[in-house]
Scaffold this motif. Structure first.
Motif, PDB file in Angstrom:
ATOM      1  N   MET A  24      37.585  29.659  46.998  1.00  0.00           N
ATOM      2  CA  MET A  24      37.901  30.076  45.646  1.00  0.00           C
ATOM      3  C   MET A  24      37.873  31.598  45.521  1.00  0.00           C
ATOM      4  O   MET A  24      38.727  32.172  44.869  1.00  0.00           O
ATOM      5  N   ILE A  25      36.883  32.216  46.123  1.00  0.00           N
ATOM      6  CA  ILE A  25      36.757  33.669  46.096  1.00  0.00           C
ATOM      7  C   ILE A  25      37.945  34.302  46.812  1.00  0.00           C
ATOM      8  O   ILE A  25      38.465  35.325  46.370  1.00  0.00           O
ATOM      9  N   ARG A  26      38.380  33.685  47.898  1.00  0.00           N
ATOM     10  CA  ARG A  26      39.518  34.218  48.655  1.00  0.00           C
ATOM     11  C   ARG A  26      40.777  34.265  47.786  1.00  0.00           C
ATOM     12  O   ARG A  26      41.534  35.230  47.837  1.00  0.00           O
ATOM     13  N   VAL A  67      43.972  39.520  43.037  1.00  0.00           N
ATOM     14  CA  VAL A  67      43.651  40.878  42.598  1.00  0.00           C
ATOM     15  C   VAL A  67      44.356  41.894  43.483  1.00  0.00           C
ATOM     16  O   VAL A  67      44.911  42.892  43.002  1.00  0.00           O
ATOM     17  N   LEU A  68      44.368  41.661  44.784  1.00  0.00           N
ATOM     18  CA  LEU A  68      45.041  42.560  45.714  1.00  0.00           C
ATOM     19  C   LEU A  68      46.551  42.611  45.434  1.00  0.00           C
ATOM     20  O   LEU A  68      47.144  43.689  45.410  1.00  0.00           O
ATOM     21  N   ILE A  69      47.149  41.466  45.191  1.00  0.00           N
ATOM     22  CA  ILE A  69      48.581  41.423  44.863  1.00  0.00           C
ATOM     23  C   ILE A  69      48.845  42.191  43.569  1.00  0.00           C
ATOM     24  O   ILE A  69      49.790  42.976  43.474  1.00  0.00           O
ATOM     25  N   PHE A  70      47.988  41.987  42.573  1.00  0.00           N
ATOM     26  CA  PHE A  70      48.148  42.685  41.302  1.00  0.00           C
ATOM     27  C   PHE A  70      48.079  44.198  41.489  1.00  0.00           C
ATOM     28  O   PHE A  70      48.904  44.945  40.963  1.00  0.00           O
TER      29      PHE A  70
END
Length: 148
Positions: free
Chosen positions: A1-3, A9-12
């Motif tokens: 889930m954290i992944r 977030v990284l994509i954003f």
């Protein structure tokens, strides 16, 4: 889930940074183009002269009048016509040539709506001209106007 959350977030962050960089470069390019239109640098015989470019002149377009527009004048002349006292209501007009012009008029005495052209008669008044938003009537030798 954290992944999954970390990946989202990284994509954003990457998309946000990419858009910010893209629009920043686009804005810089547009500003440079605007500056190049404002000034012209002439180099002749070792001298540099900076000339401020003027706004484009559109007078030639207005002078050519490609649509034969009547500029600053209302169609039908400058005369003032009295509004008609006849029991008529103008619902709409189609302006054009004498053959094409039409007016939708409601005869409130007969409670009838009809389509009229130049030369037709309504309540004893002759339709002389049909213009945008108004009809000129000949009523007992006087010119009157029926407005929209």
């Amino acid at each position: 889930m954290i992944r999954v959350v970390v990946k989202l977030v990284l994509i954003f962050v990457l998309v946000y940074a990419g858009v910010a960089v893209w629009y920043g470069r686009l804005e810089d390019t547009l500003r440079q183009d605007m500056r190049s239109h404002e000034t012209v640098i002439q180099r002749q015989r070792g001298r540099t002269t900076k000339i401020l470019r003027q706004r484009p002149d559109y007078r030639i377009i207005i002078k050519r009048n490609i649509f034969q527009a009547v500029i600053g004048a209302e169609p039908g002349g400058d005369e003032y016509l009295e509004p008609t006292a006849l029991k008529l209501s103008l619902m709409g007009t189609v302006s054009g040539t004498k053959r094409d012009a039409r007016a939708i008029i409601v005869d409130e005495q007969k409670k009838k709506q009809d389509l009229y052209k130049i030369g037709d008669s309504v309540q004893g008044a002759l339709i002389q001209s049909i213009e945008r938003g108004k009809v000129i009537l000949q009523v007992h030798g006087r010119r009157e106007v029926l407005l929209l």
